[in-house]
Design an enzyme around this catalytic site. Structure first.
Site, PDB file in Angstrom:
ATOM      1  N   HIS A  16       0.842  -1.203   0.000  1.00  0.00           N
ATOM      2  CA  HIS A  16       0.000   0.000   0.000  1.00  0.00           C
ATOM      3  C   HIS A  16       0.879   1.256   0.000  1.00  0.00           C
ATOM      4  O   HIS A  16       0.605   2.217  -0.730  1.00  0.00           O
ATOM      5  CB  HIS A  16      -0.871   0.053   1.265  1.00  0.00           C
ATOM      6  CG  HIS A  16      -1.923  -1.013   1.355  1.00  0.00           C
ATOM      7  ND1 HIS A  16      -2.076  -1.818   2.461  1.00  0.00           N
ATOM      8  CD2 HIS A  16      -2.888  -1.389   0.480  1.00  0.00           C
ATOM      9  CE1 HIS A  16      -3.089  -2.648   2.269  1.00  0.00           C
ATOM     10  NE2 HIS A  16      -3.599  -2.416   1.072  1.00  0.00           N
ATOM     11  N   LYS A  40     -17.516  -6.340   7.822  1.00  0.00           N
ATOM     12  CA  LYS A  40     -16.253  -7.053   8.068  1.00  0.00           C
ATOM     13  C   LYS A  40     -15.871  -6.950   9.532  1.00  0.00           C
ATOM     14  O   LYS A  40     -16.216  -5.972  10.199  1.00  0.00           O
ATOM     15  CB  LYS A  40     -15.133  -6.429   7.227  1.00  0.00           C
ATOM     16  CG  LYS A  40     -15.061  -6.959   5.817  1.00  0.00           C
ATOM     17  CD  LYS A  40     -13.763  -6.532   5.158  1.00  0.00           C
ATOM     18  CE  LYS A  40     -13.687  -6.969   3.706  1.00  0.00           C
ATOM     19  NZ  LYS A  40     -12.452  -6.509   3.054  1.00  0.00           N
ATOM     20  N   ARG A  89      -1.785  -5.951  -8.433  1.00  0.00           N
ATOM     21  CA  ARG A  89      -0.639  -6.804  -8.106  1.00  0.00           C
ATOM     22  C   ARG A  89      -0.462  -7.895  -9.155  1.00  0.00           C
ATOM     23  O   ARG A  89       0.605  -8.067  -9.722  1.00  0.00           O
ATOM     24  CB  ARG A  89      -0.845  -7.460  -6.734  1.00  0.00           C
ATOM     25  CG  ARG A  89      -0.852  -6.486  -5.585  1.00  0.00           C
ATOM     26  CD  ARG A  89      -1.373  -7.117  -4.332  1.00  0.00           C
ATOM     27  NE  ARG A  89      -2.750  -7.559  -4.514  1.00  0.00           N
ATOM     28  CZ  ARG A  89      -3.534  -8.006  -3.551  1.00  0.00           C
ATOM     29  NH1 ARG A  89      -3.061  -8.114  -2.328  1.00  0.00           N
ATOM     30  NH2 ARG A  89      -4.779  -8.358  -3.790  1.00  0.00           N
ATOM     31  N   SER A 127      -2.817  -7.597   3.103  1.00  0.00           N
ATOM     32  CA  SER A 127      -3.036  -7.474   4.550  1.00  0.00           C
ATOM     33  C   SER A 127      -3.400  -8.830   5.141  1.00  0.00           C
ATOM     34  O   SER A 127      -2.954  -9.183   6.241  1.00  0.00           O
ATOM     35  CB  SER A 127      -4.168  -6.475   4.830  1.00  0.00           C
ATOM     36  OG  SER A 127      -3.849  -5.213   4.322  1.00  0.00           O
TER      37      SER A 127
END
Ligand code: PNS
Length: 190
Positions: A16, A40, A89, A127
């Site tokens: 990030h 979440k 990514r 993460s």
């Protein structure tokens, strides 16, 4: 030109940070916007995540860190942003990111989504991966800023590897550890 970099950032990783630093070179101003997502169960609260991002970016004078709920595009409109910034990514990111970009374009034709290819060394990093490694006692201080590694180790109540023990950074406030140890990882996260 103002860009919004939205995400969960639970927690911020060096991947990030790479996108944030490069975004700050491309745009006049960048706002890292942390989603307040009631669906979440995060490892860190939104204020903790904001603080982690701020502590990771004191060198970036054109960066702001904020939080939002609801639609990203509405937040971007409210802040008069011209662009949404996202990192890509691997190929598997592309399908979901393209769908989000197209959806957001239907909601506001003026706001462009700009993708930056994540630097090679962080192309595997998420993460979720960091949390999983930490959960099982692995080293993570090469994957996240040092103070974030301390916060994560504290959450999982593990003894940090020697390299992390040498940092003198203040960890985040205490939290119920049994709850965190049973937390399930999200399906996909940047
Ligand atoms: O870090 P993440 O979890 O990959 O970020 C995903 C995020 C927050 C950018 C995305 O889920 C999002 O924009 N959520 C807000 C709700 C929204 O705008 N949904 C429509 C997107 S097409």
């Amino acid at each position: 030109m103002l860009a919004i970099y939205p995400g969960s950032f639970d927690p911020i990783t060096l991947g990030h940070l790479d996108i944030i630093e490069r975004g700050c070179k491309l745009f006049d101003q960048v706002i890292v916007a942390v989603l307040r997502n009631p669906n979440k169960t995060p490892l860190f609260t939104v204020p903790e995540r904001i603080e982690q991002i701020r502590r990771s970016t004191p060198h970036l004078s054109n960066l702001e860190v904020d939080s939002f709920d609801g639609l990203t595009i509405n937040y971007a409109k409210m802040r008069h942003a011209s662009a949404l910034l996202r990192g890509l990514r691997v190929l598997s990111d592309f399908e979901m990111e393209l769908q989000m970009a197209h959806t957001n374009k239907t909601l506001s034709a003026q706001i462009e989504t700009v993708f930056l290819a994540t630097s090679n060394e962080y192309s595997f990093l998420s993460s979720s991966l960091v949390k999983e490694i930490a959960r099982f006692g692995g080293a993570i201080d090469h994957l996240v800023p040092k103070h974030v590694a301390v916060d994560i180790y504290q959450c999982f109540a593990k003894i940090p590897p020697a390299s992390a023990q040498t940092t003198n950074l203040t960890p985040a406030p205490d939290r119920p550890k049994t709850e965190l140890l049973t937390e399930s990882l999200p399906d996909r996260e940047t």
